[in-house]
Design an enzyme around this catalytic site. Structure first.
Site, PDB file in Angstrom:
ATOM      1  N   GLY A  10       0.825  -1.211   0.000  1.00  0.00           N
ATOM      2  CA  GLY A  10       0.000   0.000   0.000  1.00  0.00           C
ATOM      3  C   GLY A  10       0.858   1.260   0.000  1.00  0.00           C
ATOM      4  N   ILE A  12       1.702   3.860   2.387  1.00  0.00           N
ATOM      5  CA  ILE A  12       2.713   4.258   3.375  1.00  0.00           C
ATOM      6  C   ILE A  12       3.723   3.125   3.603  1.00  0.00           C
ATOM      7  N   GLY A  13       3.213   1.903   3.694  1.00  0.00           N
ATOM      8  CA  GLY A  13       4.119   0.777   3.922  1.00  0.00           C
ATOM      9  C   GLY A  13       5.128   0.615   2.797  1.00  0.00           C
ATOM     10  N   LEU A  39      -2.808  -8.041  -0.804  1.00  0.00           N
ATOM     11  CA  LEU A  39      -3.076  -7.456  -2.130  1.00  0.00           C
ATOM     12  C   LEU A  39      -4.583  -7.311  -2.356  1.00  0.00           C
ATOM     13  N   THR A 125      -3.728   6.121  13.700  1.00  0.00           N
ATOM     14  CA  THR A 125      -4.135   7.365  13.058  1.00  0.00           C
ATOM     15  C   THR A 125      -4.746   8.357  14.030  1.00  0.00           C
ATOM     16  N   ASP A 126      -4.666   9.621  13.656  1.00  0.00           N
ATOM     17  CA  ASP A 126      -5.273  10.682  14.480  1.00  0.00           C
ATOM     18  C   ASP A 126      -6.794  10.567  14.538  1.00  0.00           C
ATOM     19  N   GLU A 127      -7.385   9.880  13.536  1.00  0.00           N
ATOM     20  CA  GLU A 127      -8.848   9.817  13.482  1.00  0.00           C
ATOM     21  C   GLU A 127      -9.446   9.093  14.678  1.00  0.00           C
ATOM     22  N   TYR A 149     -14.300   3.187  10.172  1.00  0.00           N
ATOM     23  CA  TYR A 149     -12.841   3.063   9.998  1.00  0.00           C
ATOM     24  C   TYR A 149     -12.117   3.501  11.266  1.00  0.00           C
ATOM     25  N   LYS A 153      -9.798   1.347  13.976  1.00  0.00           N
ATOM     26  CA  LYS A 153      -8.406   1.665  14.322  1.00  0.00           C
ATOM     27  C   LYS A 153      -8.277   1.904  15.833  1.00  0.00           C
ATOM     28  N   LYS A 188      -8.213   8.553  -2.364  1.00  0.00           N
ATOM     29  CA  LYS A 188      -8.011   9.557  -1.318  1.00  0.00           C
ATOM     30  C   LYS A 188      -8.006  10.968  -1.917  1.00  0.00           C
ATOM     31  N   PRO A 204     -15.037  16.228  -6.822  1.00  0.00           N
ATOM     32  CA  PRO A 204     -16.151  16.285  -5.873  1.00  0.00           C
ATOM     33  C   PRO A 204     -15.709  16.747  -4.483  1.00  0.00           C
ATOM     34  N   ASN A 248     -10.169  21.741   3.109  1.00  0.00           N
ATOM     35  CA  ASN A 248     -10.224  21.005   1.840  1.00  0.00           C
ATOM     36  C   ASN A 248     -10.339  21.969   0.661  1.00  0.00           C
ATOM     37  N   GLY A 274     -21.380  11.989   8.826  1.00  0.00           N
ATOM     38  CA  GLY A 274     -20.599  12.090  10.066  1.00  0.00           C
ATOM     39  C   GLY A 274     -19.228  12.708   9.859  1.00  0.00           C
TER      40      GLY A 274
HETATM   41  P1  NAD Z   1      -3.430   1.569   1.978  1.00  0.00           P
HETATM   42  O1  NAD Z   1      -4.894   1.306   1.910  1.00  0.00           O
HETATM   43  O2  NAD Z   1      -2.759   2.310   0.901  1.00  0.00           O
HETATM   44  O3  NAD Z   1      -2.657   0.163   2.123  1.00  0.00           O
HETATM   45  C1  NAD Z   1      -3.125  -0.862   2.941  1.00  0.00           C
HETATM   46  C2  NAD Z   1      -2.374  -2.147   2.564  1.00  0.00           C
HETATM   47  O4  NAD Z   1      -2.801  -3.190   3.462  1.00  0.00           O
HETATM   48  C3  NAD Z   1      -2.671  -2.631   1.140  1.00  0.00           C
HETATM   49  O5  NAD Z   1      -1.475  -2.994   0.496  1.00  0.00           O
HETATM   50  C4  NAD Z   1      -3.574  -3.854   1.353  1.00  0.00           C
HETATM   51  O6  NAD Z   1      -3.446  -4.827   0.333  1.00  0.00           O
HETATM   52  C5  NAD Z   1      -3.073  -4.365   2.698  1.00  0.00           C
HETATM   53  N1  NAD Z   1      -4.075  -5.159   3.430  1.00  0.00           N
HETATM   54  C6  NAD Z   1      -5.375  -4.839   3.638  1.00  0.00           C
HETATM   55  N2  NAD Z   1      -5.981  -5.823   4.321  1.00  0.00           N
HETATM   56  C7  NAD Z   1      -5.036  -6.779   4.579  1.00  0.00           C
HETATM   57  C8  NAD Z   1      -5.063  -8.023   5.244  1.00  0.00           C
HETATM   58  N3  NAD Z   1      -6.175  -8.500   5.810  1.00  0.00           N
HETATM   59  N4  NAD Z   1      -3.900  -8.728   5.331  1.00  0.00           N
HETATM   60  C9  NAD Z   1      -2.765  -8.247   4.754  1.00  0.00           C
HETATM   61  N5  NAD Z   1      -2.700  -7.085   4.085  1.00  0.00           N
HETATM   62  C10 NAD Z   1      -3.834  -6.351   3.993  1.00  0.00           C
HETATM   63  O7  NAD Z   1      -3.209   2.262   3.398  1.00  0.00           O
HETATM   64  P2  NAD Z   1      -2.159   3.403   3.825  1.00  0.00           P
HETATM   65  O8  NAD Z   1      -2.738   4.732   3.531  1.00  0.00           O
HETATM   66  O9  NAD Z   1      -0.815   3.038   3.317  1.00  0.00           O
HETATM   67  O10 NAD Z   1      -2.183   3.233   5.421  1.00  0.00           O
HETATM   68  C11 NAD Z   1      -1.307   2.332   6.062  1.00  0.00           C
HETATM   69  C12 NAD Z   1      -1.561   2.382   7.563  1.00  0.00           C
HETATM   70  O11 NAD Z   1      -1.369   3.709   8.033  1.00  0.00           O
HETATM   71  C13 NAD Z   1      -3.008   2.012   7.952  1.00  0.00           C
HETATM   72  O12 NAD Z   1      -2.955   1.239   9.132  1.00  0.00           O
HETATM   73  C14 NAD Z   1      -3.674   3.350   8.205  1.00  0.00           C
HETATM   74  O13 NAD Z   1      -4.720   3.222   9.151  1.00  0.00           O
HETATM   75  C15 NAD Z   1      -2.528   4.169   8.743  1.00  0.00           C
HETATM   76  N6  NAD Z   1      -2.597   5.630   8.531  1.00  0.00           N
HETATM   77  C16 NAD Z   1      -2.856   6.134   7.270  1.00  0.00           C
HETATM   78  C17 NAD Z   1      -2.858   7.524   7.079  1.00  0.00           C
HETATM   79  C18 NAD Z   1      -3.108   8.122   5.712  1.00  0.00           C
HETATM   80  O14 NAD Z   1      -3.223   9.342   5.605  1.00  0.00           O
HETATM   81  N7  NAD Z   1      -3.162   7.348   4.651  1.00  0.00           N
HETATM   82  C19 NAD Z   1      -2.645   8.374   8.165  1.00  0.00           C
HETATM   83  C20 NAD Z   1      -2.408   7.827   9.433  1.00  0.00           C
HETATM   84  C21 NAD Z   1      -2.365   6.455   9.593  1.00  0.00           C
HETATM   85  O1  TDX Z   2     -13.469  13.039  -3.083  1.00  0.00           O
HETATM   86  C1  TDX Z   2     -13.256  13.508  -1.950  1.00  0.00           C
HETATM   87  N1  TDX Z   2     -13.737  14.762  -1.654  1.00  0.00           N
HETATM   88  C2  TDX Z   2     -13.555  15.338  -0.426  1.00  0.00           C
HETATM   89  O2  TDX Z   2     -14.011  16.482  -0.213  1.00  0.00           O
HETATM   90  C3  TDX Z   2     -12.528  12.798  -0.942  1.00  0.00           C
HETATM   91  C4  TDX Z   2     -11.976  11.418  -1.220  1.00  0.00           C
HETATM   92  C5  TDX Z   2     -12.338  13.392   0.287  1.00  0.00           C
HETATM   93  N2  TDX Z   2     -12.850  14.623   0.551  1.00  0.00           N
HETATM   94  C6  TDX Z   2     -12.613  15.224   1.878  1.00  0.00           C
HETATM   95  C7  TDX Z   2     -13.001  14.362   3.057  1.00  0.00           C
HETATM   96  C8  TDX Z   2     -11.967  14.752   4.101  1.00  0.00           C
HETATM   97  O3  TDX Z   2     -12.388  15.903   4.815  1.00  0.00           O
HETATM   98  O4  TDX Z   2     -11.197  15.401   1.979  1.00  0.00           O
HETATM   99  C9  TDX Z   2     -10.718  15.112   3.288  1.00  0.00           C
HETATM  100  C10 TDX Z   2      -9.704  13.993   3.213  1.00  0.00           C
HETATM  101  O5  TDX Z   2     -10.390  12.812   2.844  1.00  0.00           O
HETATM  102  P1  TDX Z   2      -9.617  11.404   2.689  1.00  0.00           P
HETATM  103  O6  TDX Z   2      -8.514  11.555   1.707  1.00  0.00           O
HETATM  104  O7  TDX Z   2     -10.658  10.359   2.448  1.00  0.00           O
HETATM  105  O8  TDX Z   2      -8.918  11.241   4.109  1.00  0.00           O
HETATM  106  P2  TDX Z   2      -9.499  11.212   5.615  1.00  0.00           P
HETATM  107  O9  TDX Z   2     -10.925  10.826   5.642  1.00  0.00           O
HETATM  108  O10 TDX Z   2      -9.109  12.501   6.277  1.00  0.00           O
HETATM  109  O11 TDX Z   2      -8.621   9.989   6.225  1.00  0.00           O
HETATM  110  C11 TDX Z   2      -7.203   9.906   5.902  1.00  0.00           C
HETATM  111  O12 TDX Z   2      -6.414  10.357   6.965  1.00  0.00           O
HETATM  112  C12 TDX Z   2      -6.331   9.561   8.099  1.00  0.00           C
HETATM  113  C13 TDX Z   2      -6.807   8.487   5.519  1.00  0.00           C
HETATM  114  O13 TDX Z   2      -7.625   8.022   4.441  1.00  0.00           O
HETATM  115  C14 TDX Z   2      -6.872   7.557   6.690  1.00  0.00           C
HETATM  116  O14 TDX Z   2      -6.421   6.258   6.337  1.00  0.00           O
HETATM  117  C15 TDX Z   2      -6.003   8.123   7.785  1.00  0.00           C
HETATM  118  O15 TDX Z   2      -6.140   7.334   8.950  1.00  0.00           O
END
Ligand code: NAD
Ligand code: TDX
Length: 334
Positions: A10, A12-13, A39, A125-127, A149, A153, A188, A204, A248, A274
């Protein structure tokens, strides 16, 4: 040193593993990495090197205890990224979030205890804290998650804490703000908008666009995780913030500029159910205890991210048409 990294196909990983393999973390230049990833739709094997002498890729599920018990022996540490990560999907179908994020984390930690893994970082996550009108969350703030979600977490964090307290697992938790950067799935906000604008489509914007997120470049997040892995204390939580608060609408305007797109492409659509209004972290603890600082200036990082999507169309183009258009509330607005 041998580490197992879950979910590293994914966003971040994969950044974390690419950096480990490139020798980007002092002391880990020779580390062997096993990636365990199911995957799902969010995982992309091409986010990691196809072949690398220090990388082993295993397609598998973190809910699969026999697989984990087979795989984990010989690993010194686990960095746990795997999760269902998209809030909107959790509003439509929450069960997979509970299965992977809660059940999968419990199964992984159980396997770590049974196989004697010495060190674990659980990436959260901060959420989990909910939404905050003013000020910022410290690590002591109560967990008040609002989406399925975020609830999954938060639950996983509590399971992780319990495995530290009950079984003495040497585990720390990170809670980071919104990440941005290359290789982020186009569902995202930032990649969704960038890829749509680069192909002349509308974007959107949920509600009135006044919701605030705190943005951090993915490379800074991964560096923080590495600091916590090597120097964080067991049983402790570390917030990782970026300090870059933007509405946003502000993000949208920056992306319009960077993509050279018309403001007419912005559609105000029905708000997310929500929808959390604001996220803001107090990350004094990781800065003072571990010497962490974010290094990527937001405007530079955002411009580089847009350039990456512009230069790597083949990475996202197959998916670019996916996803449903939300009904426009007011047409194009600005
Ligand atoms: P992502 O959705 O891009 O990647 C998730 C990965 O996990 C994918 O490769 C997917 O195939 C794998 N996966 C899902 N279910 C699985 C399972 N059951 N077994 C094995 N692998 C599985 O997510 P990301 O944005 O890279 O986030 C990674 C981590 O960081 C998550 O735990 C998320 O909660 C946390 N996080 C994300 C953000 C952000 O902004 N994206 C912020 C803070 C924390
Ligand atoms: O199409 C869109 N339009 C829009 O206005 C999307 C996808 C999002 N948004 C808004 C919703 C949120 O206020 O943008 C902001 C960001 O949305 P996302 O990218 O879905 O992120 P968010 O819901 O904030 O969550 C993200 O940050 C914390 C990550 O997806 C999480 O995995 C992480 O834990």
């Amino acid at each position: 040193m041998r580490i197992l990294v879950t979910g590293a196909a994914g966003f971040i990983g994969s950044e974390y593993v690419r950096t480990v393999l490139a020798g980007g973390y002092p002391g880990f230049e020779d580390a062997d990495v096993t990636v365990l990833d199911r995957l799902t739709y969010a995982g992309n094997r091409a986010n990691l090197p196809g072949r690398h002498p220090r990388l082993a890729f295993v397609r598998g599920d973190i809910c699969d205890l026999p697989l984990l018990l087979d795989l984990l022996p010989g690993h010194d540490a686990v960095v746990h990224f795997a999760a269902e990560s998209h809030v909107d999907r959790s509003l439509e179908a929450a069960s997979e979030f509970i299965r992977t994020n809660v059940g999968g984390t419990q199964t992984l930690l159980e396997a770590c205890v049974r196989t004697g893994v010495q060190r674990v970082v659980h990436v959260s996550t901060d959420e989990t804290y909910g939404s905050i009108e003013q000020g910022s969350w410290t690590e002591e703030w109560p967990l008040q998650p609002n989406s399925p979600y975020a609830a999954s977490k938060a639950a996983s964090d509590l399971v992780a804490r319990a495995y530290w307290r009950t079984h003495g697992l040497d585990l720390s938790i990170t809670r980071c703000s919104n990440n941005y950067g290359p290789y982020q799935h186009i569902e995202k906000l930032i990649p969704n908008f960038v890829t749509r604008l680069l192909t002349g489509r509308t974007v959107p914007l949920y509600g009135d666009g006044s919701n605030i997120r705190e943005w951090l470049h993915v490379s800074d997040h991964c560096r923080a995780i590495q600091l916590v892995l090597t120097r964080g204390r067991a049983g402790e939580i570390y917030n990782v913030g970026g300090g870059n608060e933007r509405t946003n609408r502000q993000i949208t305007d920056s992306l319009l500029d960077l993509c050279g797109a018309s403001p007419d492409l912005v559609r105000h659509v029905a708000d997310r159910k929500g929808h959390d209004m604001r996220y803001a972290l107090d990350d004094t603890k990781i800065r003072e205890e571990l010497g962490y600082t974010a290094t990527v200036p937001f405007e530079e990082g955002l411009a580089a991210t847009v350039a990456w999507y512009r230069d790597n169309r083949s990475w996202w183009q197959p998916d670019a048409g996916a996803g449903e258009e939300r009904p426009a509330l007011t047409g194009s607005v600005r």
